[in-house]
Design a protein around this motif. Structure first.
Motif, PDB file in Angstrom:
ATOM      1  N   SER A 144       0.841  -1.197   0.000  1.00 64.30           N
ATOM      2  CA  SER A 144       0.000   0.000   0.000  1.00 64.30           C
ATOM      3  C   SER A 144       0.877   1.248   0.000  1.00 64.30           C
ATOM      4  N   PRO A 145       0.442   2.323  -0.644  1.00 65.99           N
ATOM      5  CA  PRO A 145       1.244   3.545  -0.633  1.00 65.99           C
ATOM      6  C   PRO A 145       1.123   4.355   0.657  1.00 65.99           C
ATOM      7  N   SER A 146       0.229   3.973   1.559  1.00 60.65           N
ATOM      8  CA  SER A 146      -0.029   4.781   2.761  1.00 60.65           C
ATOM      9  C   SER A 146       1.010   4.485   3.834  1.00 60.65           C
ATOM     10  N   MET A 160      -5.201   7.706   7.629  1.00 57.99           N
ATOM     11  CA  MET A 160      -4.980   8.807   6.704  1.00 57.99           C
ATOM     12  C   MET A 160      -5.108  10.177   7.376  1.00 57.99           C
ATOM     13  N   MET A 161      -5.504  10.223   8.633  1.00 59.37           N
ATOM     14  CA  MET A 161      -5.734  11.507   9.296  1.00 59.37           C
ATOM     15  C   MET A 161      -4.539  11.991  10.112  1.00 59.37           C
ATOM     16  N   GLY A 162      -3.511  11.192  10.238  1.00 60.96           N
ATOM     17  CA  GLY A 162      -2.329  11.635  10.964  1.00 60.96           C
ATOM     18  C   GLY A 162      -1.576  12.703  10.186  1.00 60.96           C
ATOM     19  N   ALA A 163      -1.065  13.688  10.896  1.00 63.09           N
ATOM     20  CA  ALA A 163      -0.330  14.776  10.241  1.00 63.09           C
ATOM     21  C   ALA A 163       0.951  14.277   9.585  1.00 63.09           C
ATOM     22  N   ALA A 367      -5.797   5.384   1.135  1.00 53.47           N
ATOM     23  CA  ALA A 367      -6.695   4.570   1.963  1.00 53.47           C
ATOM     24  C   ALA A 367      -5.925   4.072   3.173  1.00 53.47           C
ATOM     25  N   ASN A 368      -6.652   3.828   4.256  1.00 51.54           N
ATOM     26  CA  ASN A 368      -5.998   3.260   5.426  1.00 51.54           C
ATOM     27  C   ASN A 368      -5.826   1.744   5.240  1.00 51.54           C
ATOM     28  N   LEU A 369      -5.170   1.104   6.200  1.00 52.20           N
ATOM     29  CA  LEU A 369      -4.835  -0.312   6.029  1.00 52.20           C
ATOM     30  C   LEU A 369      -6.076  -1.196   5.999  1.00 52.20           C
ATOM     31  N   GLN A 370      -7.070  -0.881   6.818  1.00 49.78           N
ATOM     32  CA  GLN A 370      -8.296  -1.679   6.803  1.00 49.78           C
ATOM     33  C   GLN A 370      -8.985  -1.582   5.448  1.00 49.78           C
TER      34      GLN A 370
END
Length: 445
Positions: A144-146, A160-163, A367-370
């Motif tokens: 994943s790219p996140s 995805m909301m972490g600074a 996207a987040n991991l979930q």
């Protein structure tokens, strides 16, 4: 060929992979800091040819952090962030690496005079950090790219909301367009067993982004019967959006720029296909508010002629050229969901049509991991299929990126890294046969 690469390509056991020495350097597509000014003085409309800045050569192997894995990359793919990076727009990515390094610890490794690019990848784990528990050498994974910071409170509500959330291979170094890459364990998901390496590598960034935009509760989740207008529907993001809308019981309305791309969409089962050239949107984009409204009216008439309604949702990653039309054409109470701006970041729209018709604009990013695992599950079950259209060897990555830069591609453009030829990596041929080569190859040829 080094011993570790030989072991990977021969299908060595986890014990054999762990015993093979890690090479001191590896082949990678990268930018050099001394090139960041090569396009200075050029205007927005000038050709900033990415083939001039993208290099392929050896770089030193980075040290592995405790929460990371080293992956032998079998295949990767081109995303538009690689094009932006190679154009040094909207600013050089070396600034991202400097800011990341300033957070300390292992992040300091990333601030280098070269930047290894690539935000997609599929391959074989060959090393795991001391803090990694759920993965081991030999595992087949997609990446994943996140790239998130698990020590930030916001991350535990939504990654995805972490600074300090970043896109791997764009805002971090050691990306996927290479023979080896470093990724956090929190970026990994199992590779669908029936897919080839290059098919699996075409999934992560675009598919999970579309999933969050259209299916996740954090985007604009569609429901049965919703009409969804999809700009660039034959592109990497768009072709995944078409499939997801269809699978969710919605009505995908694809906008494309040629009959060739329109035919590809019909193969994917897109209900309504609109060639923008046929409604006067094929030339230069609208230059004034009046031209934007007129273009929106033409598009709206075409949609209503085909469906009898206005769209509930508009899926827009094109940006400046389309955004004013999107906010105009979406129905009262509808939403425009956006994740990028391939034609430019400065959007203009007539706010009257937004506020007076109670419309919404929703920003979405990766996207987040979930969400990533939920999306990959749909591929593993054959509900969704990759949108790979072609692939290039790593040595020709600049030509692959140029194809995307000129919008002369459809679907995803894959890059073979350690995989010596396409078609490798399938470990469940029986299920692949049930899914069908026609579906898996819908965008090729």
């Amino acid at each position: 060929m080094d011993a570790l690469t030989e072991a990977v390509l021969s299908g060595a056991s986890p014990e054999e992979l762990a015993a093979a020495p890690v090479p001191g350097d590896y082949l990678a597509a990268h930018l050099r800091v001394e090139d960041v000014h090569m396009f200075d003085g050029m205007n927005d409309g000038d050709d900033k040819d990415v083939r001039k800045s993208l290099r392929v050569g050896t770089v030193p192997m980075p040290e592995l952090a405790p929460d990371e894995v080293l992956v032998a990359v079998m295949a990767s793919s081109i995303n538009y962030n690689t094009v932006w990076s190679a154009m040094f727009e909207p600013l050089p990515t070396f600034g991202f690496l400097e800011r990341f390094a300033a957070t300390g610890g292992y992040a300091r490794r990333h601030d280098l005079p070269y930047h290894v690019l690539g935000s997609d990848g599929a391959g074989v784990i060959v090393r795991v950090g001391d803090g990694v528990r759920r993965w081991r050498p030999g595992d087949h994974v997609v990446i994943s790219p996140s790239y998130v910071d698990d020590q930030e409170p916001a991350t535990h509500g939504d990654g995805m909301m972490g600074a300090e959330q970043r896109v791997w291979g764009f805002e971090t170094n050691f990306g996927g367009l290479a023979h080896y890459t470093v990724a956090r364990a929190s970026q990994l998901a199992p590779k669908p067993a029936h897919l080839t390496w290059e098919e699996a590598a075409s999934i992560p960034l675009c598919a999970v982004t579309a999933y969050r935009m259209l299916i996740s509760q954090r985007g604009t989740p569609i429901k049965l019967g919703d009409l969804v207008l999809i700009w660039g529907a034959a592109g990497g993001l768009g072709a995944y959006a078409v499939q997801m809308v269809k699978a969710a019981g919605g009505v995908p309305i694809g906008v494309v720029g040629s009959e060739r791309k329109a035919d590809l969409l019909r193969r994917l089962g897109c209900d309504v296909v609109i060639d923008r050239n046929e409604i006067g949107l094929g030339g230069r984009p609208p230059a004034t508010p009046g031209e934007t409204i007129a273009a929106g009216k033409r598009l709206g008439r075409a949609i209503r002629a085909a469906t009898g309604e206005d769209p509930h949702v508009v899926f827009d990653y094109v940006g400046r050229d389309t955004f004013g039309i999107s906010t105009f054409v979406v129905r009262r109470g509808g939403a425009v969901v956006t994740c990028g701006s391939s034609t430019g970041f400065a959007h203009e729209y007539d706010n009257r049509y937004l506020w007076m018709n109670l419309k919404r604009i929703v920003g979405s990013h990766a996207a987040n991991l979930q969400e990533t695992w939920e999306c990959l599950r749909l591929f593993a079950r054959g509900v969704l299929v990759p949108t790979l259209a072609t692939q290039y060897p790593l040595e020709d990555v600049a030509e692959a990126a140029r194809l995307v830069q000129l919008n002369e591609h459809q679907g995803k453009v894959g890059v073979l890294c350690l995989a010596p030829e396409p078609g490798m990596g399938v470990t469940d041929p029986g299920f692949r046969a049930r899914v069908g080569e026609d579906r898996l190859h819908a965008l090729r040829g």
